[in-house]
Design a protein around this motif. Structure first.
Motif, PDB file in Angstrom:
ATOM      1  N   GLU A  63     -11.757 -32.391  47.733  1.00 25.02           N
ATOM      2  CA  GLU A  63     -12.022 -31.736  49.023  1.00 25.02           C
ATOM      3  C   GLU A  63     -12.714 -30.391  48.802  1.00 25.02           C
ATOM      4  OE1 GLU A  63      -8.542 -31.031  51.400  1.00 25.02           O
ATOM      5  OE2 GLU A  63      -9.715 -30.603  53.205  1.00 25.02           O
ATOM      6  N   LEU A  64     -12.303 -29.681  47.755  1.00 29.43           N
ATOM      7  CA  LEU A  64     -12.939 -28.395  47.432  1.00 29.43           C
ATOM      8  C   LEU A  64     -14.423 -28.590  47.124  1.00 29.43           C
ATOM      9  CD1 LEU A  64     -13.007 -25.388  46.645  1.00 29.43           C
ATOM     10  CD2 LEU A  64     -12.112 -26.030  44.395  1.00 29.43           C
ATOM     11  N   LEU A  65     -14.734 -29.595  46.313  1.00 34.05           N
ATOM     12  CA  LEU A  65     -16.144 -29.838  45.983  1.00 34.05           C
ATOM     13  C   LEU A  65     -16.948 -30.140  47.252  1.00 34.05           C
ATOM     14  CD1 LEU A  65     -18.451 -30.149  43.958  1.00 34.05           C
ATOM     15  CD2 LEU A  65     -17.705 -32.514  43.563  1.00 34.05           C
ATOM     16  N   GLU A  66     -16.369 -30.937  48.143  1.00 25.44           N
ATOM     17  CA  GLU A  66     -17.067 -31.222  49.413  1.00 25.44           C
ATOM     18  C   GLU A  66     -17.305 -29.940  50.204  1.00 25.44           C
ATOM     19  OE1 GLU A  66     -14.989 -34.091  51.863  1.00 25.44           O
ATOM     20  OE2 GLU A  66     -14.629 -35.350  50.107  1.00 25.44           O
ATOM     21  N   GLU A  67     -16.305 -29.083  50.254  1.00 32.84           N
ATOM     22  CA  GLU A  67     -16.429 -27.834  51.022  1.00 32.84           C
ATOM     23  C   GLU A  67     -17.475 -26.902  50.413  1.00 32.84           C
ATOM     24  OE1 GLU A  67     -15.029 -26.843  53.881  1.00 32.84           O
ATOM     25  OE2 GLU A  67     -13.946 -28.726  54.115  1.00 32.84           O
ATOM     26  N   VAL A  68     -17.465 -26.807  49.079  1.00 33.50           N
ATOM     27  CA  VAL A  68     -18.413 -25.907  48.405  1.00 33.50           C
ATOM     28  C   VAL A  68     -19.848 -26.406  48.599  1.00 33.50           C
ATOM     29  CG1 VAL A  68     -19.218 -25.201  46.111  1.00 33.50           C
ATOM     30  CG2 VAL A  68     -16.812 -24.933  46.714  1.00 33.50           C
ATOM     31  N   THR A  69     -20.056 -27.701  48.429  1.00 36.14           N
ATOM     32  CA  THR A  69     -21.422 -28.209  48.557  1.00 36.14           C
ATOM     33  C   THR A  69     -21.890 -28.129  50.019  1.00 36.14           C
ATOM     34  OG1 THR A  69     -20.538 -30.452  48.593  1.00 36.14           O
ATOM     35  CG2 THR A  69     -21.359 -29.662  46.491  1.00 36.14           C
ATOM     36  N   ALA A  70     -20.974 -28.377  50.949  1.00 35.49           N
ATOM     37  CA  ALA A  70     -21.355 -28.254  52.379  1.00 35.49           C
ATOM     38  C   ALA A  70     -21.710 -26.800  52.690  1.00 35.49           C
ATOM     39  CB  ALA A  70     -20.206 -28.729  53.269  1.00 35.49           C
ATOM     40  N   PHE A  71     -20.942 -25.863  52.134  1.00 35.34           N
ATOM     41  CA  PHE A  71     -21.203 -24.435  52.365  1.00 35.34           C
ATOM     42  C   PHE A  71     -22.601 -24.072  51.861  1.00 35.34           C
ATOM     43  CE2 PHE A  71     -21.312 -20.033  51.012  1.00 35.34           C
ATOM     44  CZ  PHE A  71     -20.748 -19.357  52.089  1.00 35.34           C
ATOM     45  N   LEU A  72     -22.919 -24.511  50.635  1.00 33.25           N
ATOM     46  CA  LEU A  72     -24.236 -24.164  50.077  1.00 33.25           C
ATOM     47  C   LEU A  72     -25.358 -24.798  50.901  1.00 33.25           C
ATOM     48  CD1 LEU A  72     -23.646 -24.428  46.210  1.00 33.25           C
ATOM     49  CD2 LEU A  72     -23.776 -22.359  47.613  1.00 33.25           C
ATOM     50  N   ARG A  73     -25.165 -26.039  51.305  1.00 34.11           N
ATOM     51  CA  ARG A  73     -26.205 -26.713  52.084  1.00 34.11           C
ATOM     52  C   ARG A  73     -26.472 -25.990  53.398  1.00 34.11           C
ATOM     53  NH1 ARG A  73     -23.568 -31.579  51.563  1.00 34.11           N
ATOM     54  NH2 ARG A  73     -24.069 -32.312  49.484  1.00 34.11           N
ATOM     55  N   VAL A  74     -25.400 -25.557  54.062  1.00 32.83           N
ATOM     56  CA  VAL A  74     -25.555 -24.951  55.395  1.00 32.83           C
ATOM     57  C   VAL A  74     -25.972 -23.484  55.289  1.00 32.83           C
ATOM     58  CG1 VAL A  74     -24.305 -24.314  57.504  1.00 32.83           C
ATOM     59  CG2 VAL A  74     -23.908 -26.545  56.434  1.00 32.83           C
ATOM     60  N   GLN A  75     -25.294 -22.719  54.424  1.00 30.95           N
ATOM     61  CA  GLN A  75     -25.525 -21.264  54.386  1.00 30.95           C
ATOM     62  C   GLN A  75     -26.680 -20.870  53.473  1.00 30.95           C
ATOM     63  OE1 GLN A  75     -24.031 -19.505  56.528  1.00 30.95           O
ATOM     64  NE2 GLN A  75     -22.459 -20.993  57.111  1.00 30.95           N
ATOM     65  N   HIS A  76     -26.977 -21.695  52.471  1.00 32.63           N
ATOM     66  CA  HIS A  76     -28.025 -21.338  51.505  1.00 32.63           C
ATOM     67  C   HIS A  76     -28.916 -22.544  51.226  1.00 32.63           C
ATOM     68  CE1 HIS A  76     -26.132 -17.451  50.760  1.00 32.63           C
ATOM     69  NE2 HIS A  76     -24.983 -18.100  50.782  1.00 32.63           N
ATOM     70  N   PRO A  77     -29.566 -23.056  52.266  1.00 34.27           N
ATOM     71  CA  PRO A  77     -30.321 -24.304  52.097  1.00 34.27           C
ATOM     72  C   PRO A  77     -31.473 -24.186  51.085  1.00 34.27           C
ATOM     73  CG  PRO A  77     -30.703 -23.323  54.266  1.00 34.27           C
ATOM     74  CD  PRO A  77     -29.609 -22.541  53.633  1.00 34.27           C
ATOM     75  N   GLN A  78     -31.903 -22.945  50.804  1.00 33.38           N
ATOM     76  CA  GLN A  78     -33.033 -22.766  49.881  1.00 33.38           C
ATOM     77  C   GLN A  78     -32.615 -22.905  48.411  1.00 33.38           C
ATOM     78  OE1 GLN A  78     -31.234 -20.454  51.230  1.00 33.38           O
ATOM     79  NE2 GLN A  78     -30.975 -18.795  49.772  1.00 33.38           N
ATOM     80  N   LEU A  79     -31.326 -22.859  48.121  1.00 31.90           N
ATOM     81  CA  LEU A  79     -30.872 -22.896  46.720  1.00 31.90           C
ATOM     82  C   LEU A  79     -30.988 -24.308  46.146  1.00 31.90           C
ATOM     83  CD1 LEU A  79     -27.545 -20.840  46.609  1.00 31.90           C
ATOM     84  CD2 LEU A  79     -29.809 -20.142  45.796  1.00 31.90           C
ATOM     85  N   ALA A  80     -31.451 -24.356  44.886  1.00 36.09           N
ATOM     86  CA  ALA A  80     -31.503 -25.652  44.200  1.00 36.09           C
ATOM     87  C   ALA A  80     -30.260 -25.766  43.324  1.00 36.09           C
ATOM     88  CB  ALA A  80     -32.758 -25.721  43.340  1.00 36.09           C
ATOM     89  N   TRP A  81     -29.555 -26.849  43.433  1.00 38.35           N
ATOM     90  CA  TRP A  81     -28.392 -27.061  42.572  1.00 38.35           C
ATOM     91  C   TRP A  81     -28.116 -28.553  42.514  1.00 38.35           C
ATOM     92  CZ3 TRP A  81     -24.670 -29.645  45.262  1.00 38.35           C
ATOM     93  CH2 TRP A  81     -24.725 -29.533  46.662  1.00 38.35           C
ATOM     94  N   SER A  82     -27.401 -28.981  41.493  1.00 37.91           N
ATOM     95  CA  SER A  82     -26.998 -30.383  41.442  1.00 37.91           C
ATOM     96  C   SER A  82     -25.608 -30.437  40.862  1.00 37.91           C
ATOM     97  CB  SER A  82     -27.964 -31.182  40.573  1.00 37.91           C
ATOM     98  OG  SER A  82     -27.886 -30.698  39.260  1.00 37.91           O
ATOM     99  N   SER A  83     -24.867 -31.482  41.209  1.00 34.79           N
ATOM    100  CA  SER A  83     -23.532 -31.559  40.636  1.00 34.79           C
ATOM    101  C   SER A  83     -23.373 -32.879  39.887  1.00 34.79           C
ATOM    102  CB  SER A  83     -22.481 -31.309  41.720  1.00 34.79           C
ATOM    103  OG  SER A  83     -21.917 -32.472  42.176  1.00 34.79           O
ATOM    104  N   ASP A  84     -22.794 -32.770  38.691  1.00 33.75           N
ATOM    105  CA  ASP A  84     -22.670 -33.902  37.776  1.00 33.75           C
ATOM    106  C   ASP A  84     -21.463 -34.748  38.196  1.00 33.75           C
ATOM    107  OD1 ASP A  84     -22.247 -35.583  35.674  1.00 33.75           O
ATOM    108  OD2 ASP A  84     -22.447 -34.047  34.115  1.00 33.75           O
ATOM    109  N   GLU A  85     -21.714 -36.005  38.502  1.00 29.00           N
ATOM    110  CA  GLU A  85     -20.618 -36.849  39.001  1.00 29.00           C
ATOM    111  C   GLU A  85     -19.560 -37.151  37.944  1.00 29.00           C
ATOM    112  OE1 GLU A  85     -22.259 -40.214  41.007  1.00 29.00           O
ATOM    113  OE2 GLU A  85     -23.097 -38.900  42.572  1.00 29.00           O
ATOM    114  N   ARG A  86     -19.914 -36.944  36.662  1.00 29.84           N
ATOM    115  CA  ARG A  86     -18.922 -37.225  35.608  1.00 29.84           C
ATOM    116  C   ARG A  86     -17.966 -36.036  35.425  1.00 29.84           C
ATOM    117  NH1 ARG A  86     -23.469 -38.137  31.402  1.00 29.84           N
ATOM    118  NH2 ARG A  86     -24.100 -36.411  32.717  1.00 29.84           N
TER     119      ARG A  86
END
Ligand code: HEM
Length: 268
Positions: A63-86
């Protein structure tokens, strides 16, 4: 300096919680690239020192990962990032933000169920994982008598709708973000080569898992840059001089007030 939690009243051990708007949860600044690279290096070379996980953290970590990625998408849409599923979701979340992330879960009491802390201010994560909020703070002079009960009450009453933030600060003789050693000896460096270190901390309850996320964002600035600011210096000196002896020992400030005063007298 982004945050200067000093005032004329001198040293106080206080919760100092302030309401946190959802859009202000995490902060992004020009050090993002450097700090994320430092996290990567620590995760590659000292993972056991910066990651601590217990099974109790599992549900909240996703749930934390979902919240963090949603936060970055909404508040900082210009940032490039990726998260490793492993990667473990708690660590994956910590790898895309400058904050250290702690998952607190209530079993018998609120305990540190899991964390990724790359920038500890002189404490060791492995000694805290699985322990209660009171146990975590055992080395902090005065915590037991003035902060333990109010902190427990805030944790019990926290709802997903109302989050909070607070500031902690200290003076250290090193600018390193990763300072796991619990050494409290006062540093030998001249005081104008010390650093003002501020932690911006947030607490937020997650709606699904019911865990509390505690974030720590660390800002370090050279003390020398602010020694010309009379207001800052007056407040700093008032705080260091009025701190109880046990606090000065805990923070590695023994002799620091005298050094500050000597420096100012010379400069006056
Ligand atoms: C609102 C809640 C909290 C308050 C009011 C609070 C307050 C404090 C204070 C006053 C200190 C001493 C820092 C200093 O003077 O330099 C401290 C240290 C610390 N806090 Fe908290 N804290 C809170 C929540 C948490 C949580 C949830 C964690 C979970 C990881 C945590 C982890 C620590 C650690 C690891 C230290 C250093 C302890 C040591 O030196 O071994 N705090 N806290």
């Amino acid at each position: 300096m982004r945050y200067v939690p000093l005032d004329a009243r001198g040293w106080r051990l206080a919760m100092g919680l302030r309401p946190l708007a959802p859009e202000d949860w995490l902060e992004v600044d020009e050090n993002r690239h450097t700090e994320l690279a430092l996290k990567e290096a620590l995760l590659a070379t000292r993972r056991d020192d910066v990651v601590g996980l217990t099974p109790a953290a599992e549900a909240a970590s996703g749930e934390l990962l979902e919240e963090v990625t949603a936060f970055l998408r909404v508040q900082h849409p210009q940032l490039a990032w990726s998260s490793d599923e492993r990667e473990h979701p708690l660590v994956a979340a910590a790898r895309v933000v400058q904050e250290d992330l702690c998952v607190m879960v209530r079993t018998d009491e609120w305990r540190l169920a899991g964390a990724c802390v790359c920038f500890p201010s002189r404490w060791r994560l492995r000694e805290k994982v699985g322990t209660t909020v009171d146990e975590i703070h055992r080395p902090v002079p005065g915590y037991d008598t003035s902060l333990a009960a109010p902190t427990r009450a805030v944790f019990d009453r926290l709802t997903p709708e109302r989050s909070f933030w607070r500031l902690n600060w200290t003076l250290l003789d090193s600018p390193d973000l990763f300072q796991p050693a619990a050494a409290r000896a006062a540093g030998a460096a001249p005081i104008d080569q010390w650093f003002f270190r501020v932690e911006r901390q947030t607490i937020r309850r997650l709606p699904r898992s019911d865990a509390i996320i505690f974030t720590i964002r660390t800002y370090v600035t050279p003390l020398a840059a602010s020694l010309g600011d009379a207001r800052f210096v007056t407040h700093l000196l008032a705080s260091v001089e009025s701190a109880p002896e046990a606090t000065r020992g805990y923070k590695g400030w023994v002799g620091v007030a005298q050094k500050l005063r000597a420096l100012l007298d010379v400069g006056a």
